[in-house]
Design an enzyme around this catalytic site. Sequence first.
Site, PDB file in Angstrom:
ATOM      1  N   LYS A   1      53.043  29.520  35.640  1.00  0.00           N
ATOM      2  CA  LYS A   1      53.001  30.484  36.741  1.00  0.00           C
ATOM      3  C   LYS A   1      54.391  30.865  37.220  1.00  0.00           C
ATOM      4  O   LYS A   1      54.629  32.007  37.585  1.00  0.00           O
ATOM      5  CB  LYS A   1      52.174  29.933  37.911  1.00  0.00           C
ATOM      6  CG  LYS A   1      50.692  29.899  37.580  1.00  0.00           C
ATOM      7  CD  LYS A   1      49.826  29.689  38.800  1.00  0.00           C
ATOM      8  CE  LYS A   1      48.348  29.718  38.381  1.00  0.00           C
ATOM      9  NZ  LYS A   1      47.459  29.249  39.434  1.00  0.00           N
TER      10      LYS A   1
ATOM     11  N   LYS B   1      42.660  31.180  27.910  1.00  0.00           N
ATOM     12  CA  LYS B   1      41.672  30.877  28.943  1.00  0.00           C
ATOM     13  C   LYS B   1      41.274  32.153  29.695  1.00  0.00           C
ATOM     14  O   LYS B   1      42.113  33.010  29.955  1.00  0.00           O
ATOM     15  CB  LYS B   1      42.349  29.885  29.899  1.00  0.00           C
ATOM     16  CG  LYS B   1      41.580  29.495  31.099  1.00  0.00           C
ATOM     17  CD  LYS B   1      42.368  28.501  31.948  1.00  0.00           C
ATOM     18  CE  LYS B   1      43.339  29.212  32.892  1.00  0.00           C
ATOM     19  NZ  LYS B   1      43.835  28.363  33.988  1.00  0.00           N
TER      20      LYS B   1
ATOM     21  N   LYS C   1      41.622  34.496  36.336  1.00  0.00           N
ATOM     22  CA  LYS C   1      41.724  35.627  37.251  1.00  0.00           C
ATOM     23  C   LYS C   1      43.151  36.154  37.328  1.00  0.00           C
ATOM     24  O   LYS C   1      43.355  37.322  37.567  1.00  0.00           O
ATOM     25  CB  LYS C   1      41.163  35.325  38.646  1.00  0.00           C
ATOM     26  CG  LYS C   1      41.415  33.952  39.161  1.00  0.00           C
ATOM     27  CD  LYS C   1      40.505  33.555  40.337  1.00  0.00           C
ATOM     28  CE  LYS C   1      40.616  32.050  40.546  1.00  0.00           C
ATOM     29  NZ  LYS C   1      39.624  31.482  41.403  1.00  0.00           N
TER      30      LYS C   1
END
Length: 332
Positions: free
Chosen positions: A112, A195, A198
Amino acid sequence: RPRVLSGIQPTADSFHFGNYLGALRQWVDLQREHQPFFFIADLHAITVEQDPAVLRERTLRAAAQLLAMGIDPARSAIFVQSQIPQHAQLSWVLQCLTGFGEARRMTQFKDKSAKAGEGAASVGLFTYPILQAADILLYRPHYVPVGEDQRQHLELTRDLAQRFNSRYKKTFRLPEPYILKSTAKITDLQDPTSKMSKSASSPSGIVELLDDPKVSAKKIRSAVTDSGSEVRFDPEEKPGISNLLTIYSSLTDRSIAGLEEEYAGRGYGDFKKDLAEVVVEFVTPFRDRTLELLEDQKQLSSVLEQGRQVATEVAEATLRDVWQRVGFVAPA
Ligand code: TYM
Protein backbone atom coordinates in the site's frame (compact mmCIF):
# COMPACT_ATOMS: atom_id res chain seq x y z
CA ARG A 1 -18.32 -21.37 24.17
CA PRO A 2 -15.10 -20.41 22.36
CA ARG A 3 -14.93 -16.81 21.27
CA VAL A 4 -14.55 -15.61 17.70
CA LEU A 5 -13.72 -12.09 16.62
CA SER A 6 -13.28 -10.38 13.30
CA GLY A 7 -13.54 -6.99 11.64
CA ILE A 8 -14.09 -5.42 8.25
CA GLN A 9 -13.29 -1.95 6.95
CA PRO A 10 -16.06 0.32 5.72
CA THR A 11 -14.01 1.54 2.77
CA ALA A 12 -16.49 0.94 -0.05
CA ASP A 13 -20.22 1.28 -0.58
CA SER A 14 -20.52 -2.48 -0.73
CA PHE A 15 -18.71 -5.61 0.38
CA HIS A 16 -17.48 -7.82 -2.47
CA PHE A 17 -17.35 -11.54 -3.12
CA GLY A 18 -13.81 -11.79 -1.75
CA ASN A 19 -14.98 -10.40 1.59
CA TYR A 20 -18.04 -12.58 1.60
CA LEU A 21 -16.56 -15.93 0.61
CA GLY A 22 -13.17 -15.36 2.23
CA ALA A 23 -14.46 -14.19 5.59
CA LEU A 24 -18.04 -13.06 6.17
CA ARG A 25 -19.67 -16.37 5.39
CA GLN A 26 -17.53 -17.96 8.07
CA TRP A 27 -18.68 -15.26 10.49
CA VAL A 28 -22.25 -16.31 9.87
CA ASP A 29 -21.47 -20.02 10.25
CA LEU A 30 -19.38 -19.61 13.38
CA GLN A 31 -22.13 -17.76 15.25
CA ARG A 32 -23.87 -20.92 16.35
CA GLU A 33 -21.22 -22.66 18.38
CA HIS A 34 -19.22 -19.62 19.43
CA GLN A 35 -19.42 -16.35 21.25
CA PRO A 36 -18.92 -13.84 18.44
CA PHE A 37 -17.59 -10.27 18.36
CA PHE A 38 -17.82 -8.63 14.94
CA PHE A 39 -16.97 -5.04 14.25
CA ILE A 40 -16.71 -2.40 11.58
CA ALA A 41 -13.12 -1.16 11.48
CA ASP A 42 -13.68 2.56 10.97
CA LEU A 43 -10.43 3.50 12.76
CA HIS A 44 -8.59 1.46 10.15
CA ALA A 45 -10.51 3.19 7.38
CA ILE A 46 -8.90 6.58 8.10
CA THR A 47 -5.37 5.31 7.47
CA VAL A 48 -6.08 6.54 3.96
CA GLU A 49 -8.03 9.72 3.27
CA GLN A 50 -11.79 9.41 3.77
CA ASP A 51 -14.62 11.86 3.34
CA PRO A 52 -16.36 12.15 6.77
CA ALA A 53 -19.92 11.98 5.46
CA VAL A 54 -19.07 9.04 3.23
CA LEU A 55 -17.33 7.19 6.05
CA ARG A 56 -20.36 7.59 8.29
CA GLU A 57 -22.70 6.38 5.53
CA ARG A 58 -20.47 3.39 4.70
CA THR A 59 -20.25 2.36 8.33
CA LEU A 60 -24.03 2.09 8.50
CA ARG A 61 -24.16 0.32 5.16
CA ALA A 62 -21.63 -2.16 6.49
CA ALA A 63 -23.81 -2.83 9.53
CA ALA A 64 -26.88 -3.32 7.32
CA GLN A 65 -24.97 -5.75 5.10
CA LEU A 66 -23.80 -7.80 8.07
CA LEU A 67 -27.38 -8.15 9.27
CA ALA A 68 -28.64 -8.91 5.76
CA MET A 69 -26.20 -11.78 5.34
CA GLY A 70 -27.33 -13.38 8.55
CA ILE A 71 -25.27 -12.03 11.42
CA ASP A 72 -27.79 -12.30 14.21
CA PRO A 73 -27.63 -9.59 16.88
CA ALA A 74 -29.18 -12.00 19.35
CA ARG A 75 -26.08 -14.19 19.07
CA SER A 76 -23.34 -11.81 18.03
CA ALA A 77 -22.07 -8.49 19.32
CA ILE A 78 -21.93 -6.21 16.26
CA PHE A 79 -20.19 -2.92 16.96
CA VAL A 80 -18.29 0.04 15.59
CA GLN A 81 -14.58 0.07 16.45
CA SER A 82 -14.34 3.83 17.10
CA GLN A 83 -17.02 3.56 19.80
CA ILE A 84 -14.71 1.43 21.95
CA PRO A 85 -11.79 3.66 22.98
CA GLN A 86 -9.85 0.70 24.40
CA HIS A 87 -8.81 -0.38 20.87
CA ALA A 88 -6.69 2.74 20.40
CA GLN A 89 -5.48 2.62 24.00
CA LEU A 90 -4.25 -0.96 23.83
CA SER A 91 -2.76 -0.25 20.44
CA TRP A 92 -0.41 2.30 22.03
CA VAL A 93 0.93 -0.24 24.52
CA LEU A 94 1.44 -2.79 21.75
CA GLN A 95 3.18 -0.22 19.55
CA CYS A 96 5.70 0.17 22.33
CA LEU A 97 6.37 -3.58 22.17
CA THR A 98 6.75 -3.71 18.39
CA GLY A 99 10.08 -3.37 16.68
CA PHE A 100 10.34 -0.87 13.85
CA GLY A 101 11.78 -3.53 11.55
CA GLU A 102 9.08 -5.95 12.57
CA ALA A 103 6.39 -3.47 11.53
CA ARG A 104 8.21 -2.69 8.31
CA ARG A 105 8.09 -6.34 7.26
CA MET A 106 4.28 -6.29 6.91
CA THR A 107 3.67 -6.99 3.24
CA GLN A 108 0.33 -5.21 3.10
CA PHE A 109 2.03 -2.01 4.28
CA LYS A 110 4.77 -2.46 1.71
CA ASP A 111 2.21 -2.86 -1.08
CA LYS A 112 0.00 0.00 0.00
CA SER A 113 2.79 2.44 0.76
CA ALA A 114 4.49 1.66 -2.53
CA LYS A 115 1.27 2.64 -4.24
CA ALA A 116 0.93 5.86 -2.25
CA GLY A 117 4.44 6.86 -3.31
CA GLU A 118 7.63 7.34 -1.30
CA GLY A 119 6.95 9.09 2.00
CA ALA A 120 3.28 9.73 1.24
CA ALA A 121 1.82 6.89 3.34
CA SER A 122 0.57 7.90 6.78
CA VAL A 123 2.11 6.69 10.02
CA GLY A 124 -1.34 5.23 10.72
CA LEU A 125 -0.98 2.98 7.69
CA PHE A 126 2.34 1.83 9.12
CA THR A 127 0.95 1.04 12.58
CA TYR A 128 -2.31 -0.37 11.19
CA PRO A 129 -1.42 -4.04 11.94
CA ILE A 130 -0.69 -3.13 15.56
CA LEU A 131 -4.13 -1.58 15.94
CA GLN A 132 -5.47 -4.79 14.44
CA ALA A 133 -3.57 -6.79 17.07
CA ALA A 134 -5.19 -4.63 19.75
CA ASP A 135 -8.64 -5.19 18.19
CA ILE A 136 -8.13 -8.89 18.53
CA LEU A 137 -6.31 -9.27 21.83
CA LEU A 138 -8.76 -7.08 23.78
CA TYR A 139 -11.45 -9.74 23.40
CA ARG A 140 -9.22 -12.77 24.01
CA PRO A 141 -10.78 -14.73 21.13
CA HIS A 142 -9.93 -18.33 20.23
CA TYR A 143 -10.45 -17.88 16.47
CA VAL A 144 -10.25 -15.03 13.99
CA PRO A 145 -12.03 -15.80 10.68
CA VAL A 146 -10.30 -13.91 7.85
CA GLY A 147 -8.98 -14.31 4.31
CA GLU A 148 -5.41 -15.30 3.45
CA ASP A 149 -4.29 -11.66 3.13
CA GLN A 150 -4.64 -11.22 6.90
CA ARG A 151 -2.46 -14.18 7.89
CA GLN A 152 0.67 -12.12 8.46
CA HIS A 153 -1.24 -9.67 10.67
CA LEU A 154 -2.46 -12.62 12.73
CA GLU A 155 1.11 -13.83 13.15
CA LEU A 156 2.16 -10.41 14.39
CA THR A 157 -0.81 -10.46 16.78
CA ARG A 158 0.32 -13.77 18.24
CA ASP A 159 3.91 -12.55 18.58
CA LEU A 160 2.79 -9.43 20.41
CA ALA A 161 0.51 -11.41 22.71
CA GLN A 162 3.34 -13.74 23.57
CA ARG A 163 5.75 -10.86 24.13
CA PHE A 164 3.34 -9.05 26.46
CA ASN A 165 2.58 -12.26 28.35
CA SER A 166 6.22 -13.05 28.91
CA ARG A 167 7.35 -9.50 29.71
CA TYR A 168 4.52 -8.80 32.16
CA LYS A 169 2.14 -11.57 33.07
CA LYS A 170 -0.07 -13.95 31.12
CA THR A 171 -2.85 -11.67 29.93
CA PHE A 172 -3.72 -12.53 26.35
CA ARG A 173 -4.87 -15.67 24.63
CA LEU A 174 -2.91 -16.55 21.47
CA PRO A 175 -5.63 -16.46 18.79
CA GLU A 176 -5.76 -18.91 15.90
CA PRO A 177 -6.46 -17.67 12.38
CA TYR A 178 -9.53 -19.35 10.91
CA ILE A 179 -8.87 -19.36 7.17
CA LEU A 180 -10.84 -21.65 4.86
CA LYS A 181 -8.43 -23.02 2.32
CA SER A 182 -10.94 -23.23 -0.55
CA THR A 183 -11.98 -19.55 -0.42
CA ALA A 184 -8.95 -17.94 1.27
CA LYS A 185 -8.13 -15.90 -1.81
CA ILE A 186 -10.86 -15.01 -4.28
CA THR A 187 -9.23 -13.42 -7.30
CA ASP A 188 -9.96 -10.53 -9.63
CA LEU A 189 -12.25 -11.54 -12.52
CA GLN A 190 -10.11 -9.64 -15.02
CA ASP A 191 -6.75 -10.50 -13.50
CA PRO A 192 -7.18 -13.91 -11.89
CA THR A 193 -3.70 -14.13 -10.45
CA SER A 194 -4.36 -11.11 -8.18
CA LYS A 195 -6.66 -10.86 -5.20
CA MET A 196 -10.11 -9.33 -5.70
CA SER A 197 -9.66 -6.07 -3.83
CA LYS A 198 -11.60 -2.88 -3.31
CA SER A 199 -8.45 -0.80 -3.56
CA ALA A 200 -6.67 -2.58 -6.40
CA SER A 201 -9.23 -4.25 -8.68
CA SER A 202 -10.78 -2.55 -11.68
CA PRO A 203 -14.58 -2.21 -11.52
CA SER A 204 -15.02 -5.11 -13.92
CA GLY A 205 -12.73 -7.34 -11.87
CA ILE A 206 -14.72 -7.06 -8.66
CA VAL A 207 -18.26 -8.23 -7.94
CA GLU A 208 -19.89 -6.10 -5.27
CA LEU A 209 -22.74 -7.58 -3.30
CA LEU A 210 -24.82 -4.41 -3.69
CA ASP A 211 -24.20 -3.93 -7.40
CA ASP A 212 -27.23 -4.03 -9.63
CA PRO A 213 -27.61 -7.81 -10.15
CA LYS A 214 -27.64 -7.28 -13.93
CA VAL A 215 -24.24 -5.64 -13.70
CA SER A 216 -22.88 -8.52 -11.60
CA ALA A 217 -24.20 -11.07 -14.09
CA LYS A 218 -22.48 -9.23 -16.89
CA LYS A 219 -19.19 -9.13 -14.98
CA ILE A 220 -19.32 -12.88 -14.47
CA ARG A 221 -20.14 -13.52 -18.12
CA SER A 222 -17.22 -11.37 -19.20
CA ALA A 223 -14.73 -12.73 -16.68
CA VAL A 224 -11.36 -13.58 -18.18
CA THR A 225 -11.02 -17.29 -18.80
CA ASP A 226 -8.02 -19.29 -19.76
CA SER A 227 -6.81 -20.82 -22.98
CA GLY A 228 -8.46 -24.12 -23.85
CA SER A 229 -12.13 -24.77 -23.27
CA GLU A 230 -12.29 -27.35 -20.54
CA VAL A 231 -13.99 -26.50 -17.23
CA ARG A 232 -11.39 -27.92 -14.88
CA PHE A 233 -10.04 -26.84 -11.50
CA ASP A 234 -6.34 -26.09 -11.89
CA PRO A 235 -5.26 -22.84 -10.18
CA GLU A 236 -1.82 -22.95 -11.81
CA GLU A 237 -2.81 -23.52 -15.42
CA LYS A 238 -6.37 -22.19 -15.29
CA PRO A 239 -6.57 -19.46 -12.64
CA GLY A 240 -9.62 -17.79 -14.21
CA ILE A 241 -11.84 -20.85 -14.47
CA SER A 242 -10.61 -22.14 -11.11
CA ASN A 243 -11.66 -18.92 -9.40
CA LEU A 244 -15.10 -19.13 -11.01
CA LEU A 245 -15.39 -22.77 -9.95
CA THR A 246 -14.57 -21.77 -6.39
CA ILE A 247 -17.27 -19.09 -6.42
CA TYR A 248 -19.81 -21.45 -8.01
CA SER A 249 -19.03 -24.26 -5.62
CA SER A 250 -19.22 -22.16 -2.49
CA LEU A 251 -22.42 -20.33 -3.44
CA THR A 252 -24.23 -23.58 -4.23
CA ASP A 253 -22.50 -25.94 -1.77
CA ARG A 254 -21.78 -28.25 -4.69
CA SER A 255 -18.44 -29.98 -5.05
CA ILE A 256 -15.91 -28.79 -7.61
CA ALA A 257 -15.66 -32.35 -8.97
CA GLY A 258 -19.43 -32.45 -9.46
CA LEU A 259 -19.34 -29.16 -11.36
CA GLU A 260 -16.45 -30.32 -13.54
CA GLU A 261 -18.48 -33.36 -14.43
CA GLU A 262 -21.63 -31.39 -15.19
CA TYR A 263 -19.78 -29.05 -17.55
CA ALA A 264 -17.61 -31.68 -19.20
CA GLY A 265 -17.58 -31.05 -22.95
CA ARG A 266 -19.75 -27.90 -22.66
CA GLY A 267 -17.23 -25.07 -22.74
CA TYR A 268 -16.84 -21.84 -20.83
CA GLY A 269 -19.84 -19.95 -22.21
CA ASP A 270 -22.47 -22.24 -20.70
CA PHE A 271 -20.62 -22.41 -17.45
CA LYS A 272 -20.35 -18.65 -17.05
CA LYS A 273 -23.98 -18.13 -18.04
CA ASP A 274 -25.11 -20.53 -15.31
CA LEU A 275 -22.80 -19.03 -12.73
CA ALA A 276 -24.14 -15.57 -13.59
CA GLU A 277 -27.61 -16.86 -12.71
CA VAL A 278 -26.39 -18.35 -9.45
CA VAL A 279 -24.86 -14.99 -8.55
CA VAL A 280 -28.04 -13.10 -9.43
CA GLU A 281 -30.07 -15.44 -7.26
CA PHE A 282 -27.75 -14.81 -4.39
CA VAL A 283 -27.32 -11.04 -4.62
CA THR A 284 -30.92 -10.07 -5.42
CA PRO A 285 -32.49 -10.93 -2.05
CA PHE A 286 -29.32 -9.82 -0.25
CA ARG A 287 -29.51 -6.40 -1.83
CA ASP A 288 -33.23 -6.01 -1.15
CA ARG A 289 -32.76 -6.94 2.46
CA THR A 290 -29.83 -4.52 2.91
CA LEU A 291 -31.74 -1.62 1.38
CA GLU A 292 -34.70 -2.42 3.60
CA LEU A 293 -32.51 -2.46 6.72
CA LEU A 294 -31.02 0.88 5.72
CA GLU A 295 -34.49 2.43 5.76
CA ASP A 296 -34.73 1.79 9.48
CA GLN A 297 -31.79 3.70 10.95
CA LYS A 298 -33.30 3.48 14.42
CA GLN A 299 -33.10 -0.28 14.41
CA LEU A 300 -29.55 -0.21 13.05
CA SER A 301 -28.45 2.17 15.80
CA SER A 302 -30.02 0.03 18.43
CA VAL A 303 -28.21 -3.09 17.19
CA LEU A 304 -24.91 -1.19 17.26
CA GLU A 305 -25.64 0.18 20.71
CA GLN A 306 -26.36 -3.30 22.02
CA GLY A 307 -23.06 -4.49 20.51
CA ARG A 308 -21.20 -1.53 21.98
CA GLN A 309 -22.38 -2.42 25.46
CA VAL A 310 -21.34 -6.06 25.23
CA ALA A 311 -17.96 -5.16 23.70
CA THR A 312 -17.30 -2.39 26.23
CA GLU A 313 -17.67 -4.70 29.16
CA VAL A 314 -15.02 -7.10 27.82
CA ALA A 315 -12.70 -4.38 26.53
CA GLU A 316 -12.73 -2.47 29.80
CA ALA A 317 -11.86 -5.55 31.81
CA THR A 318 -8.91 -6.44 29.57
CA LEU A 319 -7.58 -2.90 29.46
CA ARG A 320 -7.77 -2.60 33.25
CA ASP A 321 -5.50 -5.67 33.53
CA VAL A 322 -3.11 -4.30 30.93
CA TRP A 323 -2.84 -0.84 32.55
CA GLN A 324 -2.14 -2.38 35.90
CA ARG A 325 0.46 -4.83 34.57
CA VAL A 326 2.31 -2.20 32.57
CA GLY A 327 2.72 -0.12 35.72
CA PHE A 328 0.32 2.78 35.26
CA VAL A 329 -0.99 4.29 38.49
CA ALA A 330 -4.73 3.77 38.85
CA PRO A 331 -6.86 6.88 39.49
CA ALA A 332 -7.86 7.27 43.12
P1 TYM B 1 -10.79 -5.98 4.85
O1 TYM B 1 -11.81 -4.98 5.27
O2 TYM B 1 -9.85 -5.61 3.75
O3 TYM B 1 -11.49 -7.32 4.41
C1 TYM B 1 -12.45 -7.97 5.22
C2 TYM B 1 -12.24 -9.48 5.15
O4 TYM B 1 -12.35 -9.95 3.82
C3 TYM B 1 -11.21 -10.76 3.50
N1 TYM B 1 -10.91 -10.62 2.07
C4 TYM B 1 -10.75 -11.64 1.22
N2 TYM B 1 -10.80 -12.97 1.40
C5 TYM B 1 -10.61 -13.75 0.31
N3 TYM B 1 -10.38 -13.27 -0.93
C6 TYM B 1 -10.31 -11.94 -1.16
N4 TYM B 1 -10.09 -11.46 -2.39
C7 TYM B 1 -10.50 -11.06 -0.05
N5 TYM B 1 -10.51 -9.70 0.08
C8 TYM B 1 -10.75 -9.45 1.38
C9 TYM B 1 -10.11 -10.22 4.38
O5 TYM B 1 -9.09 -11.17 4.57
C10 TYM B 1 -10.86 -9.90 5.66
O6 TYM B 1 -10.98 -11.05 6.46
N6 TYM B 1 -7.37 -5.49 8.46
C11 TYM B 1 -8.67 -6.08 8.13
C12 TYM B 1 -9.79 -5.57 9.02
C13 TYM B 1 -9.54 -5.75 10.48
C14 TYM B 1 -9.55 -6.99 11.18
C15 TYM B 1 -9.28 -6.67 12.54
C16 TYM B 1 -9.78 -8.33 10.82
C17 TYM B 1 -9.25 -4.76 11.37
N7 TYM B 1 -9.10 -5.32 12.60
C18 TYM B 1 -9.21 -7.65 13.53
C19 TYM B 1 -9.71 -9.31 11.82
C20 TYM B 1 -9.43 -8.98 13.15
C21 TYM B 1 -9.00 -5.69 6.70
O7 TYM B 1 -8.53 -4.70 6.20
O8 TYM B 1 -9.96 -6.47 6.13
